[in-house]
Scaffold this motif. Sequence first.
Motif, PDB file in Angstrom:
ATOM      1  N   GLY A 189      17.518 -14.065  14.089  1.00 27.76           N
ATOM      2  CA  GLY A 189      18.488 -13.750  15.140  1.00 27.76           C
ATOM      3  C   GLY A 189      19.850 -13.394  14.575  1.00 27.76           C
ATOM      4  O   GLY A 189      20.541 -12.507  15.095  1.00 27.76           O
ATOM      5  N   PHE A 190      20.243 -14.079  13.492  1.00 22.94           N
ATOM      6  CA  PHE A 190      21.511 -13.740  12.843  1.00 22.94           C
ATOM      7  C   PHE A 190      21.482 -12.313  12.298  1.00 22.94           C
ATOM      8  O   PHE A 190      22.450 -11.561  12.448  1.00 22.94           O
ATOM      9  N   PHE A 191      20.373 -11.928  11.658  1.00 22.86           N
ATOM     10  CA  PHE A 191      20.275 -10.564  11.135  1.00 22.86           C
ATOM     11  C   PHE A 191      20.276  -9.531  12.261  1.00 22.86           C
ATOM     12  O   PHE A 191      20.806  -8.421  12.101  1.00 22.86           O
ATOM     13  N   ILE A 192      19.701  -9.889  13.396  1.00 22.58           N
ATOM     14  CA  ILE A 192      19.730  -8.967  14.542  1.00 22.58           C
ATOM     15  C   ILE A 192      21.169  -8.706  14.973  1.00 22.58           C
ATOM     16  O   ILE A 192      21.586  -7.565  15.202  1.00 22.58           O
ATOM     17  N   VAL A 193      21.950  -9.796  15.076  1.00 24.05           N
ATOM     18  CA  VAL A 193      23.348  -9.658  15.481  1.00 24.05           C
ATOM     19  C   VAL A 193      24.149  -8.906  14.415  1.00 24.05           C
ATOM     20  O   VAL A 193      24.937  -7.993  14.720  1.00 24.05           O
ATOM     21  N   PHE A 194      23.947  -9.291  13.147  1.00 17.10           N
ATOM     22  CA  PHE A 194      24.714  -8.690  12.048  1.00 17.10           C
ATOM     23  C   PHE A 194      24.420  -7.201  11.924  1.00 17.10           C
ATOM     24  O   PHE A 194      25.345  -6.367  11.888  1.00 17.10           O
ATOM     25  N   ILE A 195      23.140  -6.850  11.854  1.00 16.48           N
ATOM     26  CA  ILE A 195      22.767  -5.442  11.678  1.00 16.48           C
ATOM     27  C   ILE A 195      23.184  -4.628  12.895  1.00 16.48           C
ATOM     28  O   ILE A 195      23.697  -3.506  12.768  1.00 16.48           O
ATOM     29  N   GLY A 196      22.984  -5.195  14.091  1.00 17.37           N
ATOM     30  CA  GLY A 196      23.322  -4.452  15.301  1.00 17.37           C
ATOM     31  C   GLY A 196      24.813  -4.248  15.465  1.00 17.37           C
ATOM     32  O   GLY A 196      25.277  -3.137  15.743  1.00 17.37           O
ATOM     33  N   ALA A 197      25.608  -5.322  15.273  1.00 16.06           N
ATOM     34  CA  ALA A 197      27.059  -5.229  15.506  1.00 16.06           C
ATOM     35  C   ALA A 197      27.736  -4.359  14.460  1.00 16.06           C
ATOM     36  O   ALA A 197      28.491  -3.432  14.786  1.00 16.06           O
ATOM     37  N   ILE A 198      27.473  -4.638  13.164  1.00 16.86           N
ATOM     38  CA  ILE A 198      28.116  -3.857  12.108  1.00 16.86           C
ATOM     39  C   ILE A 198      27.602  -2.418  12.115  1.00 16.86           C
ATOM     40  O   ILE A 198      28.357  -1.471  11.868  1.00 16.86           O
ATOM     41  N   GLY A 199      26.318  -2.253  12.444  1.00 12.95           N
ATOM     42  CA  GLY A 199      25.774  -0.896  12.527  1.00 12.95           C
ATOM     43  C   GLY A 199      26.426  -0.086  13.637  1.00 12.95           C
ATOM     44  O   GLY A 199      26.704   1.104  13.468  1.00 12.95           O
ATOM     45  N   ALA A 200      26.699  -0.742  14.774  1.00 15.32           N
ATOM     46  CA  ALA A 200      27.371  -0.039  15.869  1.00 15.32           C
ATOM     47  C   ALA A 200      28.798   0.342  15.489  1.00 15.32           C
ATOM     48  O   ALA A 200      29.277   1.429  15.843  1.00 15.32           O
ATOM     49  N   LEU A 201      29.494  -0.543  14.758  1.00 13.70           N
ATOM     50  CA  LEU A 201      30.860  -0.247  14.343  1.00 13.70           C
ATOM     51  C   LEU A 201      30.899   0.858  13.279  1.00 13.70           C
ATOM     52  O   LEU A 201      31.772   1.726  13.298  1.00 13.70           O
ATOM     53  N   GLY A 202      29.953   0.798  12.346  1.00 11.52           N
ATOM     54  CA  GLY A 202      29.939   1.783  11.265  1.00 11.52           C
ATOM     55  C   GLY A 202      29.189   3.061  11.574  1.00 11.52           C
ATOM     56  O   GLY A 202      29.084   3.939  10.718  1.00 11.52           O
TER      57      GLY A 202
END
Length: 403
Positions: free
Chosen positions: A189-202
């Motif tokens: 779940g942490f990787f889902i949040v990390f990849i999704g949030a940072i991916g959306a920003l970048g």
Amino acid sequence: MSKVKTVMYTWCDIFRAFKMAFDPKKMVLGYAGLLASLAWCSLVAAFFSALKLIDTTPAFFTKLVLFSVKESVQVIVKSVFSSLIPLDFGKLFVFGVLVFGLLMIWSLVGGAITRLAALDYAKDESGQLSDALKFARKKIWSYFWSPLVPVIGVFFFALCNVIVGLIGRIPVVGEVFIAIGFPFALISGFFIVFIGAIGALGLCFMFPTISAEGSDAFDAMSRAYSYVLSRPKQFLFYCMINVLYGLVCLFVIAFVAWLMIRLSFFTVETGMGQKFSSIQSFISQKCNIACLGFCSAASPEVTTATISLDRWTLKFLAGMLIVYIFLIKLAVWSYLTTYLFSAKTIIYFLLRKEIDSTDISDVYMEENEQKTEKAEMTEKRDEELSSHGDKQENSFPDKERNR
């Protein structure tokens, strides 16, 4: 001696995006991308509505452009949520087909726009439209997969948790397995949040990365994540300037377009009289196409009364007015598109200079572009030498006269 001009690359360069977005080549690409997107969406809607998989008609996407900005955003959000939340696999399939086509279109168009913006900002030269399209065509799969890589990562870890949940259906053994292995689900779940949030920003850095470096989707993703995490304050500051300045630019462009439409309507109505007023009322009861975000609510008389045109010539005139205003509104959206791509390219170069200490003028050039650049440099050098030689020849008579 002549002074050497020193260029300071700072956040103020983001303001250059306003002028860069008005490049005719970028505007043509943005216009073509929007028209192709509308054509693709209308084609998909017509095909799958005939198969009874969706209720959306092709006219729905045309009205999105004719509606005001506020109405369009509300309709888009409502439509996307109504398609995804019920988990109707038929609608999800149609949504996937729609996204695939739009990604292909904007991989080509967005890649070409960011390529032109990269050459414009880094080398202060106007690239050729054909070269930019050839570059985007060669790298189209890199552009296509770059925004999908974070989505695939999120989907992968979500699927891992779903599989673990399926194991939990087994009596006794499955429950014990979930109890012991649930920390791994939390990590997932942490990787889902990390990849999704940072991916959306970048996400905004992925197209500029490929256009500037000539790299692939994985390099675009790694740079996007690296730049967001390495300089979060700088990134947020640049994005804030970009958003605020972009809203001001959009307001100015939309206001000019609206004023042009309203003044045209007013002056023609002054000469044509009541006939043109009835045409305006007929158009307004269909949709408030001339709004562009600056109009008030329609009057009760217009919304309640049914207005019809008795002659085909009046209907033809009303239809052509809708087409003209549709094209003007599309031009406003085209400018917004080119501005976003141009501004994000500038921000990428600024962050690359600060983080990687890479010179701004360092842009990947293909063989034909290198030959063109060398030819231009040779031509400039020849002109300088010829002008210098002319000055020396002109100085010879003076020396002879002094002797």
